[in-house]
Enzyme design. Structure first.
Site, PDB file in Angstrom:
ATOM      1  N   ASP A 136     -66.599  21.040   0.658  1.00 53.09           N
ATOM      2  CA  ASP A 136     -68.345  20.901  -0.279  1.00 53.09           C
ATOM      3  C   ASP A 136     -68.268  19.718  -0.925  1.00 53.09           C
ATOM      4  O   ASP A 136     -67.019  18.975  -0.710  1.00 53.09           O
ATOM      5  CB  ASP A 136     -67.267  21.627  -1.776  1.00 53.09           C
ATOM      6  CG  ASP A 136     -69.114  22.119  -2.696  1.00 53.09           C
ATOM      7  OD1 ASP A 136     -69.908  21.719  -1.943  1.00 53.09           O
ATOM      8  OD2 ASP A 136     -68.049  23.240  -3.625  1.00 53.09           O
ATOM      9  N   ASP A 192     -65.913  31.443   1.449  1.00 52.24           N
ATOM     10  CA  ASP A 192     -64.724  31.325   0.206  1.00 52.24           C
ATOM     11  C   ASP A 192     -65.143  31.688  -0.987  1.00 52.24           C
ATOM     12  O   ASP A 192     -66.560  31.939  -1.584  1.00 52.24           O
ATOM     13  CB  ASP A 192     -64.744  29.702   0.281  1.00 52.24           C
ATOM     14  CG  ASP A 192     -66.342  29.262  -0.556  1.00 52.24           C
ATOM     15  OD1 ASP A 192     -65.916  28.735  -1.623  1.00 52.24           O
ATOM     16  OD2 ASP A 192     -67.422  29.239  -0.599  1.00 52.24           O
TER      17      ASP A 192
END
Length: 379
Positions: A95, A274
């Site tokens: 990320d 996720d």
């Protein structure tokens, strides 16, 4: 080495659910897939061996913001990247840190150049720009890297959401430009996923999807959901984005969610997920099982000597009893957190694996209804 590829194998006839294969230089990923979150290069309370052998994870996450602050890019580069540093040799996604800058960092200031923020660790000041976030992710060495974006809060005014979306798009152009200027550090291909924004405004979401799709990236992510909006709204916008993103590229819904959220969003055409929920909730005593959800701290489990989850192929699920796991939580033993985390992560990976099998079999929609009812039960 080769860029990421996505092969669509099957689509369910009664929903938008898809089964596919993502191929990276660190191996294949069967979709739909859940990705355990390893924020600082470690999935909390779970070893890499357990992730591979028991959880059966195919890809894990790291986070740019946290890894930049600790251990830092110099350490990661000296190690040869995150794969070498943490010993996980399957695919990794990072990320960009955009969400953490907006949720964790103090005194942040957003400007065209990027975001100036204070570290949540020691108060030191830093700048994240599209360029240096790409550089940091080059140093980390993940197979899939995320564009630097602004994640607007929920709720947002239309004018703010539109301005934020436009900034995210300009930053995306700079991310692509920076990657074109810099080579992969470790001899394998890193693949950039843009992120759709637009808050909860259908026209903005559609515009963002169209802009992201025009980049013809290896895959595409949907951001700015599961940030406080009602569940039905999250489903609505996940569906809208899935409909407006390319069918021949994987679709990643960021930060979602409960097991039943995964099943619903798979039916909308989402491929990748996720969430910190399985480990975070597990450490607080919420155990997801094939029969439903249980609060392991409840006294009713004190003399239940049946295994945690006989429906799971995971060794840990079939070795320890509910009574023993409750005892560990009541006693404050670290082993309890580890067992709970392994159970929950294994369950999530088992669930998406079952979803894949039923998509291929052609009965996903009917299976999903019964499975959702079963796993939502409070035991």
């Amino acid at each position: 080495m080769a860029a990421l590829s996505f092969t669509l194998a099957h689509t369910d006839t009664h929903s938008k659910a898809r089964a596919g294969i993502i191929q990276t230089d660190h191996g294949a990923i069967e979709t739909p897939i859940f990705m355990p979150v390893g924020t600082v290069g470690s999935v909390k309370a779970v070893t890499q061996q357990q992730l591979q052998e028991e959880v059966r994870a195919q890809i894990i996450l790291g986070n740019t913001y946290h890894l930049y602050l600790r251990p830092g890019t110099q350490v990661l580069e000296a190690a040869g990247g995150l794969h070498a540093f943490n010993g996980w040799h399957k695919p990794i996604l990072t990320d960009s840190g955009g969400y953490q800058v907006f949720s964790l960092a103090a005194n942040r200031k957003i400007k065209e150049e990027g975001v100036v923020f204070q570290s949540h660790i020691d108060g030191s000041r830093h700048l994240f720009s599209p360029e240096n976030v790409m550089d940091i992710q080059r140093s980390i060495g993940a197979d899939i890297i995320m564009a630097f974006d602004e994640c607007p809060p929920y709720p947002s005014e239309y004018a703010y959401a539109k301005k934020s979306m436009a900034l995210t798009h300009r930053w995306l152009d700079r991310c692509f430009a920076r990657l074109a200027e810099t080579p992969d550090k470790y001899g394998y291909t890193q693949n950039l996923f843009p992120i759709v924004q637009g808050s909860t405004f259908p026209d903005l979401r559609k515009q963002s999807c169209e802009y992201i799709a025009s980049k013809e990236a290896a895959g595409n992510a949907i951001g700015g959901l599961s940030v406080g909006e009602p569940i039905d709204m999250m489903y609505e916008f996940a569906a809208l984005c899935a409909e407006n993103l390319p069918a021949n590229k994987p679709r990643y819904l960021m930060g979602v969610g409960t097991p039943w959220d995964l099943l619903e969003c798979i039916s909308l055409g989402i491929d990748m997920f996720d969430c910190v929920m399985p480990t975070r909730n597990g450490r607080n005593g919420m155990i997801f099982t094939t029969e439903g959800v249980l609060n392991i701290k409840n006294k009713k489990w004190a003399t239940d000597f049946s295994v945690i989850d006989a429906g799971m192929p995971c060794a840990t699920s079939n070795f320890y009893s509910k009574a023993y796991l409750r005892h560990l939580f009541v006693a404050g033993e670290i082993l309890g957190l580890q067992i709970a985390s392994i159970q929950n992560l294994s369950f999530y990976l088992w669930l998406v694996g079952q979803a894949r099998q039923h998509i291929i079999a052609g009965d996903y929609a009917s299976w999903k209804t019964g499975m959702t009812d079963k796993i939502k039960q409070r035991l």
